[in-house]
Enzyme design. Structure first.
Site, PDB file in Angstrom:
ATOM      1  N   SER A 181      42.659  50.346  30.681  1.00  0.00           N
ATOM      2  CA  SER A 181      42.220  48.947  30.768  1.00  0.00           C
ATOM      3  C   SER A 181      41.626  48.507  29.433  1.00  0.00           C
ATOM      4  O   SER A 181      41.352  49.344  28.552  1.00  0.00           O
ATOM      5  CB  SER A 181      41.167  48.806  31.867  1.00  0.00           C
ATOM      6  OG  SER A 181      39.972  49.458  31.454  1.00  0.00           O
ATOM      7  N   ASP A 206      46.651  48.380  31.527  1.00  0.00           N
ATOM      8  CA  ASP A 206      46.311  47.824  32.831  1.00  0.00           C
ATOM      9  C   ASP A 206      45.656  46.440  32.646  1.00  0.00           C
ATOM     10  O   ASP A 206      44.714  46.306  31.857  1.00  0.00           O
ATOM     11  CB  ASP A 206      45.324  48.795  33.508  1.00  0.00           C
ATOM     12  CG  ASP A 206      45.109  48.494  34.977  1.00  0.00           C
ATOM     13  OD1 ASP A 206      46.016  47.932  35.612  1.00  0.00           O
ATOM     14  OD2 ASP A 206      44.028  48.863  35.489  1.00  0.00           O
ATOM     15  N   GLU A 266      52.271  39.808  37.359  1.00  0.00           N
ATOM     16  CA  GLU A 266      51.559  39.718  38.647  1.00  0.00           C
ATOM     17  C   GLU A 266      51.652  38.309  39.216  1.00  0.00           C
ATOM     18  O   GLU A 266      51.487  37.314  38.505  1.00  0.00           O
ATOM     19  CB  GLU A 266      50.081  40.115  38.487  1.00  0.00           C
ATOM     20  CG  GLU A 266      49.302  39.950  39.808  1.00  0.00           C
ATOM     21  CD  GLU A 266      47.984  40.712  39.870  1.00  0.00           C
ATOM     22  OE1 GLU A 266      47.807  41.689  39.135  1.00  0.00           O
ATOM     23  OE2 GLU A 266      47.127  40.310  40.680  1.00  0.00           O
ATOM     24  N   GLY A 295      44.563  47.986  43.354  1.00  0.00           N
ATOM     25  CA  GLY A 295      43.440  48.065  44.295  1.00  0.00           C
ATOM     26  C   GLY A 295      43.720  49.002  45.451  1.00  0.00           C
ATOM     27  O   GLY A 295      43.390  48.700  46.599  1.00  0.00           O
ATOM     28  N   SER A 336      42.783  52.332  45.981  1.00  0.00           N
ATOM     29  CA  SER A 336      41.969  53.521  46.255  1.00  0.00           C
ATOM     30  C   SER A 336      41.610  53.602  47.735  1.00  0.00           C
ATOM     31  O   SER A 336      41.418  52.579  48.397  1.00  0.00           O
ATOM     32  CB  SER A 336      40.682  53.493  45.413  1.00  0.00           C
ATOM     33  OG  SER A 336      40.949  53.935  44.097  1.00  0.00           O
ATOM     34  N   ASP A 359      41.935  53.834  40.548  1.00  0.00           N
ATOM     35  CA  ASP A 359      40.838  54.008  39.596  1.00  0.00           C
ATOM     36  C   ASP A 359      39.555  54.405  40.333  1.00  0.00           C
ATOM     37  O   ASP A 359      38.956  55.446  40.064  1.00  0.00           O
ATOM     38  CB  ASP A 359      40.623  52.714  38.796  1.00  0.00           C
ATOM     39  CG  ASP A 359      39.586  52.894  37.691  1.00  0.00           C
ATOM     40  OD1 ASP A 359      39.068  54.007  37.526  1.00  0.00           O
ATOM     41  OD2 ASP A 359      39.289  51.912  36.988  1.00  0.00           O
TER      42      ASP A 359
HETATM   43  P1  13P Z   1      41.046  50.592  42.718  1.00  0.00           P
HETATM   44  O1  13P Z   1      39.771  49.933  42.338  1.00  0.00           O
HETATM   45  O2  13P Z   1      41.343  50.425  44.168  1.00  0.00           O
HETATM   46  O3  13P Z   1      41.115  52.029  42.304  1.00  0.00           O
HETATM   47  O4  13P Z   1      42.239  49.819  41.941  1.00  0.00           O
HETATM   48  C1  13P Z   1      42.575  50.177  40.629  1.00  0.00           C
HETATM   49  C2  13P Z   1      43.545  49.225  40.023  1.00  0.00           C
HETATM   50  O5  13P Z   1      44.178  48.413  40.657  1.00  0.00           O
HETATM   51  C3  13P Z   1      43.717  49.306  38.559  1.00  0.00           C
HETATM   52  O6  13P Z   1      44.556  48.311  38.075  1.00  0.00           O
HETATM   53  O1  G3H Z   2      41.762  47.086  37.886  1.00  0.00           O
HETATM   54  C1  G3H Z   2      40.822  47.449  37.210  1.00  0.00           C
HETATM   55  C2  G3H Z   2      40.588  48.867  36.893  1.00  0.00           C
HETATM   56  O2  G3H Z   2      39.874  49.482  37.932  1.00  0.00           O
HETATM   57  C3  G3H Z   2      39.952  49.020  35.551  1.00  0.00           C
HETATM   58  O3  G3H Z   2      38.583  48.831  35.610  1.00  0.00           O
HETATM   59  O4  G3H Z   2      38.323  47.238  33.720  1.00  0.00           O
HETATM   60  O5  G3H Z   2      36.351  48.516  34.600  1.00  0.00           O
HETATM   61  O6  G3H Z   2      38.124  49.684  33.296  1.00  0.00           O
HETATM   62  P1  G3H Z   2      37.778  48.534  34.222  1.00  0.00           P
HETATM   63 ZN    ZN Z   3      44.408  46.454  39.121  1.00  0.00          ZN
END
Ligand code: 13P
Ligand code: G3H
Ligand code: ZN
Length: 311
Positions: A50, A82, A134, A214, A216, A258
Site C-alpha cells: 500500500s 494496493d 475498482e 476486505g 480477512s 491484510d
Molecule cells: P482486510 O482489512 O480485510 O484484510 O482487507 C485488506 C485489503 O483489502 C487490502 O487491499
Molecule cells: O486496504 C488497505 C490495506 O489494508 C492497507 O492498509 O493502507 O494501512 O497499509 P494500509
Molecule cells: Zn483493499
C-alpha cells in the site's frame, strides 16, 4: 522463476475454481511468514504494497525483500500496488519494478474513474504491467481514508462491461459487502455477502478475474491471544471462511488479506513479550509474530483459497 504478472495465475485460478491470495506486506518478517507458508504448500502468491507500506518501509526495501523471497523460494510471485490513488503513484511503482498496480478510482464519478483508470492502463500496458480497477465502494479504513457504512456502495452489475471495455483493465475489484479492517460487521450482526451481485458480474464478464478486497476472516484465536496478553480489542467479526471459499469457486480470482496478518503478528509479539518480560532482543518476539503469520497464510491457502499445489 522471476517476479511475474498475475495474468497466468488468474487464468488458471478462474479455470480451476480457486483464488490467489493477495497478502499485504510491510516488513521482512511478514514477507518471510507469507512466502515460507506458500513454499511449503507450493502456492503462487501476490504480495501487495500500500501507499502506507511504501511510506513506512520505502519502496526499494520492500521490492528487494520480495526479490529475496522469490530467490529463496522459487515461487511465482506478483508484486502489486494496493489502492493506488492516482497516476503518479502507479507510475512510480511501475517504474520501480512492480508487475501489477491497482488504480482505485472508486471514490470518483463513473466517468472520472474511467478516465483516470484508462490513463494508468495505457502506461502500465506499455511497460508490461497489469492493472486492477475498482467499481463500487467498500466501507472501512484504508490508509487515512475512512469510508462510513453510509458512503459505501455495492457494485452495479450494469456498469461493469462498459467499465472494463473502456478502461482495458485486467481485473476488477467489486463491492459485495466485505469491508476493510477488523470490524466488518456490527456486534450481533450476521455476516452476509451479495453473492447475487457477484454472480451477475460473472455472467456479464465471462472468464474475467474479479477481486475481493476486505476479505480477512478475523479469526477469534488471534483476537483472544491479543486480548489475553494485555490487548484491548473490541469484539471483531470478519468474513466467514466458507463464504470466501464460495467466492473463490465463482469469478473471484484474487482475495486480499491484510488485517488477519496484522492480528497474527500482534498476537505473536504480545504473547512473546508477556511470556518473557525481561527480553529485549527484537528477534525473540518478531519470530513469534512471523510464526503466526505463516500459520495463518498456510491455513488460508489450503482451507480457503484452494491455491495449494498450483505454483
Ligand atoms: P482486510 O482489512 O480485510 O484484510 O482487507 C485488506 C485489503 O483489502 C487490502 O487491499
Ligand atoms: O486496504 C488497505 C490495506 O489494508 C492497507 O492498509 O493502507 O494501512 O497499509 P494500509
Ligand atoms: Zn483493499
Amino acid at each position: 522463476m522471476p517476479i511475474v504478472t498475475s495474468v497466468e495465475m488468474f487464468q488458471k485460478a478462474y479455470a480451476g475454481g480457486y483464488a490467489i491470495g493477495a497478502f499485504n506486506v510491510n516488513n521482512m518478517e511478514i514477507i518471510q511468514g507469507i512466502t515460507e507458508a506458500a513454499a511449503e504448500v507450493s502456492a503462487p502468491l501476490i504480495l501487495q504494497v500500500s501507499a502506507g507500506a511504501r511510506k513506512y518501509a520505502k519502496h526499494v526495501y520492500l521490492m528487494k525483500l520480495i526479490e529475496a523471497a522469490e530467490a529463496d523460494t522459487g515461487l511465482p510471485i506478483c508484486v502489486h500496488l494496493d489502492h493506488g490513488e492516482n497516476f503518479e503513484i502507479c507510475k512510480s511503482c511501475i517504474d520501480g519494478g512492480f508487475t501489477s498496480v491497482m488504480i482505485d478510482g472508486s471514490k470518483h464519478s463513473f466517468e472520472d474513474n474511467v478516465r483516470i483508470t484508462r490513463e494508468v492502463v495505457d502506461y502500465a500496458h506499455d511497460h508490461g504491467v497489469v492493472v486492477e480497477g475498482e467499481l463500487g465502494r467498500l466501507a472501512g479504513i484504508e490508509d487515512d481514508v475512512n469510508v462510513s457504512d453510509e458512503d459505501s456502495s455495492y457494485t452495479r452489475p450494469d456498469e461493469v462491461e462498459e467499465f472494463v471495455a473502456r478502461t482495458g483493465v485486467d481485473s476488477l475489484a467489486i463491492a459485495i459487502g466485505t469491508s476493510h479492517g477488523a470490524y466488518k460487521f456490527k456486534p450481533g450482526q450476521k455476516p452476509q455477502l451479495r453473492f447475487d451481485i457477484l454472480e451477475e458480474v460473472g455472467k456479464r464478464l465471462p472468464g474475467f478475474p474479479i477481486v475481493l478486497h476486505g476479505a480477512s476472516s478475523v479469526l477469534p484465536k488471534y483476537v483472544d491471544i491479543i486480548n489475553s496478553h494485555g490487548g484491548q480489542m473490541p469484539d471483531a467479526i470478519g468474513i466467514p471462511e466458507d463464504m470466501l471459499r464460495q467466492a473463490a469457486r465463482m469469478a473471484v480470482c484474487k482475495i486480499n488479506i491484510d488485517s488477519d496478518l496484522r492480528l497474527g503478528m500482534t498476537a505473536g509479539v504480545r504473547q512473546a513479550l508477556t511470556a518473557a518480560p525481561e527480553v529485549f532482543d527484537p528477534r525473540a518476539y518478531l519470530k513469534e509474530g512471523r510464526a503466526y503469520v505463516k500459520e495463518i497464510v498456510k491455513n488460508k491457502i489450503v482451507n480457503v483459497l484452494g491455491s495449494d499445489g498450483k505454483a
